[in-house]
Design a protein around this motif. Sequence first.
Motif, PDB file in Angstrom:
ATOM      1  N   THR A 197       0.817  -1.206   0.000  1.00 25.08           N
ATOM      2  CA  THR A 197       0.000   0.000   0.000  1.00 25.08           C
ATOM      3  C   THR A 197       0.852   1.259   0.000  1.00 25.08           C
ATOM      4  N   GLN A 198       0.338   2.287  -0.631  1.00 25.27           N
ATOM      5  CA  GLN A 198       0.958   3.607  -0.614  1.00 25.27           C
ATOM      6  C   GLN A 198       0.216   4.553   0.329  1.00 25.27           C
ATOM      7  N   ARG A 199      -0.798   4.009   1.006  1.00 25.31           N
ATOM      8  CA  ARG A 199      -1.631   4.861   1.873  1.00 25.31           C
ATOM      9  C   ARG A 199      -1.667   4.298   3.293  1.00 25.31           C
ATOM     10  N   PHE A 200      -0.497   4.067   3.851  1.00 26.57           N
ATOM     11  CA  PHE A 200      -0.414   3.484   5.188  1.00 26.57           C
ATOM     12  C   PHE A 200      -1.110   4.364   6.224  1.00 26.57           C
ATOM     13  N   GLY A 201      -0.946   5.675   6.094  1.00 24.18           N
ATOM     14  CA  GLY A 201      -1.587   6.603   7.037  1.00 24.18           C
ATOM     15  C   GLY A 201      -3.100   6.474   7.022  1.00 24.18           C
ATOM     16  N   ALA A 202      -3.674   6.248   5.844  1.00 20.60           N
ATOM     17  CA  ALA A 202      -5.123   6.082   5.739  1.00 20.60           C
ATOM     18  C   ALA A 202      -5.577   4.820   6.456  1.00 20.60           C
ATOM     19  N   HIS A 203      -4.766   3.767   6.375  1.00 23.21           N
ATOM     20  CA  HIS A 203      -5.095   2.518   7.062  1.00 23.21           C
ATOM     21  C   HIS A 203      -4.981   2.680   8.580  1.00 23.21           C
ATOM     22  N   VAL A 204      -4.025   3.486   9.015  1.00 22.64           N
ATOM     23  CA  VAL A 204      -3.902   3.762  10.449  1.00 22.64           C
ATOM     24  C   VAL A 204      -5.149   4.490  10.951  1.00 22.64           C
ATOM     25  N   TRP A 205      -5.618   5.473  10.174  1.00 26.74           N
ATOM     26  CA  TRP A 205      -6.823   6.205  10.545  1.00 26.74           C
ATOM     27  C   TRP A 205      -8.033   5.283  10.563  1.00 26.74           C
ATOM     28  N   ARG A 206      -8.148   4.426   9.549  1.00 25.47           N
ATOM     29  CA  ARG A 206      -9.267   3.489   9.498  1.00 25.47           C
ATOM     30  C   ARG A 206      -9.232   2.558  10.724  1.00 25.47           C
ATOM     31  N   THR A 207      -8.028   2.149  11.130  1.00 25.93           N
ATOM     32  CA  THR A 207      -7.896   1.278  12.293  1.00 25.93           C
ATOM     33  C   THR A 207      -8.334   1.994  13.566  1.00 25.93           C
ATOM     34  N   ALA A 208      -7.939   3.255  13.704  1.00 21.77           N
ATOM     35  CA  ALA A 208      -8.323   4.026  14.889  1.00 21.77           C
ATOM     36  C   ALA A 208      -9.833   4.178  14.978  1.00 21.77           C
ATOM     37  N   VAL A 209     -10.455   4.515  13.857  1.00 18.46           N
ATOM     38  CA  VAL A 209     -11.914   4.674  13.832  1.00 18.46           C
ATOM     39  C   VAL A 209     -12.597   3.324  14.057  1.00 18.46           C
ATOM     40  N   GLY A 210     -12.058   2.281  13.420  1.00 20.86           N
ATOM     41  CA  GLY A 210     -12.650   0.954  13.542  1.00 20.86           C
ATOM     42  C   GLY A 210     -12.583   0.405  14.952  1.00 20.86           C
ATOM     43  N   LEU A 211     -11.458   0.586  15.618  1.00 22.56           N
ATOM     44  CA  LEU A 211     -11.321   0.093  16.986  1.00 22.56           C
ATOM     45  C   LEU A 211     -12.228   0.857  17.952  1.00 22.56           C
ATOM     46  N   THR A 212     -12.344   2.160  17.738  1.00 24.46           N
ATOM     47  CA  THR A 212     -13.262   2.946  18.584  1.00 24.46           C
ATOM     48  C   THR A 212     -14.687   2.466  18.397  1.00 24.46           C
ATOM     49  N   GLY A 213     -15.058   2.240  17.140  1.00 21.44           N
ATOM     50  CA  GLY A 213     -16.393   1.730  16.868  1.00 21.44           C
ATOM     51  C   GLY A 213     -16.603   0.343  17.446  1.00 21.44           C
ATOM     52  N   MET A 214     -15.554  -0.479  17.441  1.00 18.65           N
ATOM     53  CA  MET A 214     -15.666  -1.826  17.989  1.00 18.65           C
ATOM     54  C   MET A 214     -15.939  -1.793  19.488  1.00 18.65           C
ATOM     55  N   ILE A 215     -15.339  -0.820  20.175  1.00 21.44           N
ATOM     56  CA  ILE A 215     -15.587  -0.678  21.618  1.00 21.44           C
ATOM     57  C   ILE A 215     -17.072  -0.464  21.877  1.00 21.44           C
ATOM     58  N   PHE A 216     -17.671   0.437  21.103  1.00 19.03           N
ATOM     59  CA  PHE A 216     -19.097   0.733  21.290  1.00 19.03           C
ATOM     60  C   PHE A 216     -19.974  -0.429  20.811  1.00 19.03           C
ATOM     61  N   THR A 217     -19.585  -1.062  19.701  1.00 16.43           N
ATOM     62  CA  THR A 217     -20.381  -2.168  19.175  1.00 16.43           C
ATOM     63  C   THR A 217     -20.400  -3.345  20.146  1.00 16.43           C
ATOM     64  N   PHE A 218     -19.230  -3.735  20.624  1.00 17.16           N
ATOM     65  CA  PHE A 218     -19.154  -4.829  21.589  1.00 17.16           C
ATOM     66  C   PHE A 218     -19.798  -4.415  22.910  1.00 17.16           C
ATOM     67  N   GLY A 219     -19.606  -3.148  23.282  1.00 15.35           N
ATOM     68  CA  GLY A 219     -20.224  -2.663  24.515  1.00 15.35           C
ATOM     69  C   GLY A 219     -21.737  -2.724  24.459  1.00 15.35           C
ATOM     70  N   ALA A 220     -22.304  -2.392  23.289  1.00 14.69           N
ATOM     71  CA  ALA A 220     -23.756  -2.457  23.132  1.00 14.69           C
ATOM     72  C   ALA A 220     -24.265  -3.886  23.268  1.00 14.69           C
ATOM     73  N   VAL A 221     -23.513  -4.839  22.713  1.00 18.58           N
ATOM     74  CA  VAL A 221     -23.897  -6.246  22.814  1.00 18.58           C
ATOM     75  C   VAL A 221     -23.892  -6.711  24.267  1.00 18.58           C
ATOM     76  N   VAL A 222     -22.904  -6.227  25.039  1.00 17.35           N
ATOM     77  CA  VAL A 222     -22.808  -6.608  26.448  1.00 17.35           C
ATOM     78  C   VAL A 222     -23.914  -5.952  27.273  1.00 17.35           C
ATOM     79  N   LEU A 223     -24.208  -4.676  26.990  1.00 11.12           N
ATOM     80  CA  LEU A 223     -25.146  -3.917  27.820  1.00 11.12           C
ATOM     81  C   LEU A 223     -26.614  -4.171  27.480  1.00 11.12           C
ATOM     82  N   LEU A 224     -26.892  -4.510  26.220  1.00  9.35           N
ATOM     83  CA  LEU A 224     -28.269  -4.616  25.750  1.00  9.35           C
ATOM     84  C   LEU A 224     -28.631  -6.048  25.392  1.00  9.35           C
TER      85      LEU A 224
END
Length: 302
Positions: free
Chosen positions: A70-97
Amino acid sequence: MSNARTDRVATGLALRLFAIACLATMSALIKLSEIRGANLAETMFHRQLWAVPLVTLWVAAGPGLKSLKTQRFGAHVWRTAVGLTGMIFTFGAVVLLPLAEAQTFQFTVPIFATLLGALLLREPTGWHRWSAVIVGFLGVLIVVQPGHQAIPVFSAIVGLLAALFVALVAITLRQIGKTESAGTTVFWFSLLSVPVLGVVYIFNFQHHDPVTWAILIATGLVGGVGQLALTGAMRFAPVSAVVPMDYSGLIWATLYGWLLFDMFPTFSTWLGAPVIIASGLYIVYREQKLARGQASYAETPL
């Protein structure tokens, strides 16, 4: 429509249905592991860890490992940051609800995608889609029942934030997808997630019985297969055709909730979910109609 084209769309629909079944199964496994003592950090780590070999094999069998360059490593880092944050909420919703309620909040993704598209990408959004957004949030109010505590407000906020970040990931992928293949994007997200989650995992490691370990590993494998099926579905059918299949997730969530946790959706969820689903389907319909209109305009000779 030719038979070949029909077969491709049917394959895409089948893959999407299979993917949604896998992701619903993953949610049930997350809830089972939490009941058996696993924490959020553990489930997230195993979800990403076991997806890496699956994605690597899939890419190797398809376009080849050279496609991962890839020539867009920075974009993948950003996608990972957003994805992991979303995963926290997604998994958290499954646990709480309850599973059905957590799944219902995921149906607000098209609503948030419309909002983010207008605010971040300056996409033109007419009154049709804005009306659908308003109706969709009315459906959320029906499900949550503010003041009556049908669903705890904090849990509802976590569920909505999960949907918001899924929509943000979709917009991010739309930008990355201009130069990167889906397999490359999934691979880098999985690979970059593991070290980050691994550091957190070290401080949250716990001993478990064999069944719980099996559930944690299955979470990653089933989730990885579901992710690959989602990616594969987009190769055979347009987004507008496959997205309605996502609503089959409510069937799976209700079934797992009944069989594994003896829980049924609340009455307010039965009332609000169809409103949210109708809103999302109308947004997809409008996007499809506008896309056809733009294509016809582009093909009109000057």
